[in-house]
Structure formats: C-alpha cells, structure tokens
Design a protein around this motif. Sequence first.
Motif, PDB file in Angstrom:
ATOM      1  N   ARG A 122       7.142  11.564  -1.756  1.00 52.98           N
ATOM      2  CA  ARG A 122       8.413  11.513  -1.776  1.00 52.98           C
ATOM      3  C   ARG A 122       8.847  11.384  -3.375  1.00 52.98           C
ATOM      4  NH1 ARG A 122      10.609   7.060   2.326  1.00 52.98           N
ATOM      5  NH2 ARG A 122      12.362   7.362   0.970  1.00 52.98           N
ATOM      6  N   VAL A 123       8.168  10.304  -4.095  1.00 53.41           N
ATOM      7  CA  VAL A 123       8.492  10.016  -5.384  1.00 53.41           C
ATOM      8  C   VAL A 123       8.126  11.371  -6.264  1.00 53.41           C
ATOM      9  CG1 VAL A 123       8.241   8.628  -7.573  1.00 53.41           C
ATOM     10  CG2 VAL A 123       8.583   7.549  -5.183  1.00 53.41           C
ATOM     11  N   TYR A 124       6.846  11.792  -5.874  1.00 53.24           N
ATOM     12  CA  TYR A 124       6.371  12.886  -6.750  1.00 53.24           C
ATOM     13  C   TYR A 124       7.267  14.132  -6.727  1.00 53.24           C
ATOM     14  CZ  TYR A 124       2.043  15.965  -8.221  1.00 53.24           C
ATOM     15  OH  TYR A 124       1.449  16.557  -9.194  1.00 53.24           O
ATOM     16  N   ASP A 125       7.861  14.365  -5.528  1.00 59.83           N
ATOM     17  CA  ASP A 125       8.809  15.580  -5.543  1.00 59.83           C
ATOM     18  C   ASP A 125       9.999  15.390  -6.279  1.00 59.83           C
ATOM     19  OD1 ASP A 125       6.988  16.695  -3.524  1.00 59.83           O
ATOM     20  OD2 ASP A 125       8.110  16.090  -1.753  1.00 59.83           O
ATOM     21  N   ALA A 138      14.429   9.699  -4.785  1.00 57.50           N
ATOM     22  CA  ALA A 138      13.786   9.532  -3.523  1.00 57.50           C
ATOM     23  C   ALA A 138      14.279   8.311  -2.374  1.00 57.50           C
ATOM     24  CB  ALA A 138      12.278   9.354  -3.892  1.00 57.50           C
ATOM     25  N   GLY A 139      15.110   7.741  -2.874  1.00 58.82           N
ATOM     26  CA  GLY A 139      15.878   6.717  -2.273  1.00 58.82           C
ATOM     27  C   GLY A 139      14.941   5.650  -1.744  1.00 58.82           C
ATOM     28  N   ILE A 140      14.072   5.230  -2.827  1.00 53.65           N
ATOM     29  CA  ILE A 140      12.929   4.209  -2.446  1.00 53.65           C
ATOM     30  C   ILE A 140      13.248   2.921  -3.556  1.00 53.65           C
ATOM     31  CG2 ILE A 140      10.311   3.490  -2.818  1.00 53.65           C
ATOM     32  CD1 ILE A 140       9.933   6.587  -2.240  1.00 53.65           C
ATOM     33  N   GLY A 141      13.085   1.923  -2.841  1.00 54.51           N
ATOM     34  CA  GLY A 141      13.195   0.475  -3.658  1.00 54.51           C
ATOM     35  C   GLY A 141      12.293   0.196  -4.644  1.00 54.51           C
ATOM     36  N   THR A 142      12.856  -0.676  -5.499  1.00 58.10           N
ATOM     37  CA  THR A 142      11.775  -1.181  -6.667  1.00 58.10           C
ATOM     38  C   THR A 142      10.513  -1.872  -6.160  1.00 58.10           C
ATOM     39  OG1 THR A 142      13.500  -1.359  -8.238  1.00 58.10           O
ATOM     40  CG2 THR A 142      11.617  -2.424  -8.824  1.00 58.10           C
ATOM     41  N   MET A 143      10.710  -2.703  -5.129  1.00 55.03           N
ATOM     42  CA  MET A 143       9.725  -3.468  -4.627  1.00 55.03           C
ATOM     43  C   MET A 143       8.841  -2.592  -3.581  1.00 55.03           C
ATOM     44  SD  MET A 143      10.002  -6.115  -6.154  1.00 55.03           S
ATOM     45  CE  MET A 143       8.697  -7.067  -5.350  1.00 55.03           C
ATOM     46  N   GLU A 144       9.279  -1.378  -3.161  1.00 57.08           N
ATOM     47  CA  GLU A 144       8.274  -0.617  -2.513  1.00 57.08           C
ATOM     48  C   GLU A 144       7.367   0.309  -2.894  1.00 57.08           C
ATOM     49  OE1 GLU A 144      10.604   1.446   0.974  1.00 57.08           O
ATOM     50  OE2 GLU A 144      12.445   0.924  -0.307  1.00 57.08           O
ATOM     51  N   PHE A 145       7.604   0.356  -4.113  1.00 50.26           N
ATOM     52  CA  PHE A 145       6.719   1.320  -4.980  1.00 50.26           C
ATOM     53  C   PHE A 145       6.843   0.999  -6.571  1.00 50.26           C
ATOM     54  CE2 PHE A 145       5.095   6.002  -5.449  1.00 50.26           C
ATOM     55  CZ  PHE A 145       4.167   5.837  -6.308  1.00 50.26           C
ATOM     56  N   GLN A 146       5.844   0.693  -7.065  1.00 48.00           N
ATOM     57  CA  GLN A 146       5.757   0.563  -8.591  1.00 48.00           C
ATOM     58  C   GLN A 146       4.794   1.193  -9.072  1.00 48.00           C
ATOM     59  OE1 GLN A 146       5.787  -3.662  -9.446  1.00 48.00           O
ATOM     60  NE2 GLN A 146       7.659  -4.187  -7.973  1.00 48.00           N
ATOM     61  N   PHE A 147       4.746   1.951 -10.159  1.00 44.64           N
ATOM     62  CA  PHE A 147       3.676   2.536 -10.824  1.00 44.64           C
ATOM     63  C   PHE A 147       2.368   1.771 -10.773  1.00 44.64           C
ATOM     64  CE2 PHE A 147       1.305   4.929 -14.020  1.00 44.64           C
ATOM     65  CZ  PHE A 147       1.576   6.292 -13.815  1.00 44.64           C
ATOM     66  N   ARG A 148       2.123   0.484 -10.933  1.00 40.75           N
ATOM     67  CA  ARG A 148       1.100  -0.116 -10.984  1.00 40.75           C
ATOM     68  C   ARG A 148       0.257  -0.071  -9.683  1.00 40.75           C
ATOM     69  NH1 ARG A 148       2.088  -6.320 -10.571  1.00 40.75           N
ATOM     70  NH2 ARG A 148       4.047  -6.337  -9.565  1.00 40.75           N
ATOM     71  N   ASP A 149       1.214   0.408  -8.589  1.00 36.58           N
ATOM     72  CA  ASP A 149       0.446   0.394  -7.187  1.00 36.58           C
ATOM     73  C   ASP A 149      -0.451   1.401  -7.147  1.00 36.58           C
ATOM     74  OD1 ASP A 149       2.160  -1.681  -6.386  1.00 36.58           O
ATOM     75  OD2 ASP A 149       3.843  -0.764  -5.641  1.00 36.58           O
ATOM     76  N   LEU A 150      -0.326   2.351  -7.855  1.00 36.52           N
ATOM     77  CA  LEU A 150      -1.230   3.426  -7.813  1.00 36.52           C
ATOM     78  C   LEU A 150      -2.793   3.358  -7.906  1.00 36.52           C
ATOM     79  CD1 LEU A 150       0.878   6.489  -9.797  1.00 36.52           C
ATOM     80  CD2 LEU A 150       0.273   5.762  -7.274  1.00 36.52           C
ATOM     81  N   ARG A 151      -2.978   1.985  -8.807  1.00 43.60           N
ATOM     82  CA  ARG A 151      -4.500   1.461  -9.216  1.00 43.60           C
ATOM     83  C   ARG A 151      -4.717   0.919  -7.676  1.00 43.60           C
ATOM     84  NH1 ARG A 151      -8.192   0.038 -12.830  1.00 43.60           N
ATOM     85  NH2 ARG A 151      -8.645  -2.421 -12.917  1.00 43.60           N
ATOM     86  N   ALA A 152      -3.895   0.005  -6.981  1.00 44.33           N
ATOM     87  CA  ALA A 152      -4.216  -0.554  -5.665  1.00 44.33           C
ATOM     88  C   ALA A 152      -4.433   0.488  -4.807  1.00 44.33           C
ATOM     89  CB  ALA A 152      -3.192  -1.446  -5.221  1.00 44.33           C
ATOM     90  N   LYS A 153      -3.920   1.507  -4.601  1.00 41.54           N
ATOM     91  CA  LYS A 153      -4.034   2.766  -3.645  1.00 41.54           C
ATOM     92  C   LYS A 153      -5.306   3.421  -3.909  1.00 41.54           C
ATOM     93  CE  LYS A 153      -2.034   7.254  -2.668  1.00 41.54           C
ATOM     94  NZ  LYS A 153      -2.008   7.211  -1.105  1.00 41.54           N
ATOM     95  N   ALA A 154      -5.501   3.426  -5.276  1.00 40.26           N
ATOM     96  CA  ALA A 154      -6.996   3.781  -5.521  1.00 40.26           C
ATOM     97  C   ALA A 154      -8.129   3.043  -4.724  1.00 40.26           C
ATOM     98  CB  ALA A 154      -7.148   4.229  -6.954  1.00 40.26           C
ATOM     99  N   ALA A 155      -7.989   1.882  -5.401  1.00 40.21           N
ATOM    100  CA  ALA A 155      -8.863   1.034  -4.857  1.00 40.21           C
ATOM    101  C   ALA A 155      -9.145   1.003  -3.412  1.00 40.21           C
ATOM    102  CB  ALA A 155      -8.687  -0.415  -5.579  1.00 40.21           C
ATOM    103  N   TYR A 181       0.907  -1.181  -0.069  1.00 38.26           N
ATOM    104  CA  TYR A 181      -0.128   0.135  -0.069  1.00 38.26           C
ATOM    105  C   TYR A 181       0.925   1.151   0.144  1.00 38.26           C
ATOM    106  CZ  TYR A 181      -2.865   3.825   1.453  1.00 38.26           C
ATOM    107  OH  TYR A 181      -3.481   5.193   1.677  1.00 38.26           O
ATOM    108  N   VAL A 182       0.600   2.034  -1.014  1.00 40.23           N
ATOM    109  CA  VAL A 182       1.533   3.262  -1.111  1.00 40.23           C
ATOM    110  C   VAL A 182       0.767   4.355  -0.230  1.00 40.23           C
ATOM    111  CG1 VAL A 182       2.423   5.130  -2.582  1.00 40.23           C
ATOM    112  CG2 VAL A 182       2.436   2.603  -3.390  1.00 40.23           C
ATOM    113  N   ASP A 183       1.335   4.949   0.675  1.00 39.53           N
ATOM    114  CA  ASP A 183       0.738   5.952   1.579  1.00 39.53           C
ATOM    115  C   ASP A 183       1.025   7.218   0.887  1.00 39.53           C
ATOM    116  OD1 ASP A 183       3.274   6.547   2.419  1.00 39.53           O
ATOM    117  OD2 ASP A 183       2.943   5.583   4.443  1.00 39.53           O
TER     118      ASP A 183
END
Length: 323
Positions: free
Chosen positions: A161-164, A266-283, A153-155
């Motif tokens: 952090r990535v957006y900035d 942003a110092g974030i790993g690949t497994m921590e945040f992937q672009f496709r996770d945004l759909r799960a965040k929205a859901a 879950y991308v809070d």
Amino acid sequence: MKARARPSGIYYYYFNGSKELPLGKDYVDAVRKWAELEAGNTSVAKTIAITFRQVAEKYTAKVIPTKAPRTQKDNLGELANLYKFFDDPPAPLDSIEPHHIAQYRDWRKVTRSTQEIALLSHIWNWAREQGYTKQPNPCVGVKRNRAKGRNVYVDDALFQRVYDQADQPTRDAMDLAFLAAQRPGDSLRFKETDIRDGALWVRQGKTGTPVRVEIVGQLAQVIERIKARKAATPGIRSLALVVNEKGQALTASALDGRFGKAREKAGIGTMEFQFRDLRAKAATETEDTAGMEQAQALLGHADAKMTSHYVRHRMGKLVKPTR
C-alpha cells in the motif's frame, strides 16, 4: 595544589613544604597527580574535587571521537541532558551516589534517560580506569525507565500500500532496506563500489560489523533496476544506490519526507508503519523460513538474543500441528 598564571595559560603545582612540583596544565590530570602525591590526606582532599563535567569533557575529547558518527551525535545530546542535572550546580564526581542516579531517572521521566544513564555509567567506568575516581559505579543496580519495544510486523499488503504511493527513489530505498535487512542509515550508504564478488559488502555504521549480502533473487533484480535508472539519468551521477531523480544521493531527511508522504497517501498511521520496521520484517521472515541463525547473520548481530527482539511476537511462530 597551587595554580600559576603563565603566558600560555594556567599551570598547576604541588607544594610539598619546600618546593613546587609541576602537575601540568590539565586540571583533571593535575588533581589526579596531586591526589597520588598527597597519598590520602582526606582533610585536604575535600577542598579539591573533580566535577562530573570535567571528567565528561575529557571523555568527550578522548573516547567519543572513536565511536560511530551516529553514536557520537547521540552521546553529545545525552551529555547535554546530564549536564542540566549534574552540572547545575557542578557536582563533584565522588559525591554522586545511586540515589542521585534514581533522582535523575525520575526527573527525566522519559525512556531516553536509560541511554543517558548508560552513558554516565560508561563515563564512570572510564574515569575509574584513568584514576579519576575510586568510587564504585553509582549506576549499578538502579532501575531504568524502560520503553515498551515496537511489536509491529509489516505484512506484504501493508508494505504494498505504501509502495504503490511512493516515488521511485523511495521504492528503491524500501526494497534495499527490506532485502538487505540493514538499518535505514546503512541502506542509504550503499554504493556501487560496495558490490564485489557477487555480494553487497556492508560495514554497519552503528557497530562496525561487516556483512556480505549475496546478490541473488529479488535483490539482484532491484540493483539492476537501479543501475538502469541511473544510467538513463543525464548529468553527474552519485555512486550511491539510492538516488533522487537527478542521480544524487538521497539524504535521510529527504527519505523521511518522501516516505511520510507515501504513507499518508496510503492512509496509514505513523505508528502502523515506520521505515525502520523493514529491518524487523526482514528478520521475521528470514527467521520463519531459514531459522534464527540465518536471521542473526543477515542482521549482523553478535548473538541471537538481539535478533530475537526483532522477530518476537511479530507474526507468531510457524509451528506444525500435533498430528
């Protein structure tokens, strides 16, 4: 069954003892017609067999083109792996049994074999409908290599952090993907012409499901911001909503590269945040505030079970205390 060379190719015939009956030029169809005429002569049937590749190639020509572009690409890649096992040497279709499917699963090992076996199953059912085999589907009942689904879950803090660190085109893509809750590919295909009657009209590329996302709140602000940026860009501009600095549509590969750089900064790993996770965040957030039915409608799913895969175990269900 006899093969005759003609100037336009090989043609097949059925010899009934006194004359030859034409079966056509297509080998697989000729074998099927031959089998019908032969009416169960098993001693002869063993000498002529339709192979898996022959049926799969007919499926490729007739069925795969009717699927979504991404599904077509996936199916062709899956077939390439199936051929390595079931066409080296060529496997007669009717000889494939459940234990062969299990051997393929164990040979492949990777979870992608689940989709490959599903394709083989679909080909088999189609082959039965077309009369190429009478054998039961060998994929039924065979266990698959199951992958453990992402439970990320991308809070808002992680998103920010990535957006900035992202450039403006990437920010536009992130905003649209989250607010409209569509798949990455669908988000990149949004066009100005998709905006009608106060809504963003979506035809999902994977399933063809139509969805209308009302343009209100933050989504309205993001679309106005994008329009203003495009209007200020000199030269020829694309109708796409997600565009680069020159006003041209941003490709999937370009977005992957830009998003990856922002995530790295942003110092974030690949497994921590992937672009496709945004759909799960929205859901997850929609289900949390408006319920599963609204989340299901936003994602364009046929049933809530599919939507639950996006929201389950991600943030924890918001519940009231006992008193």
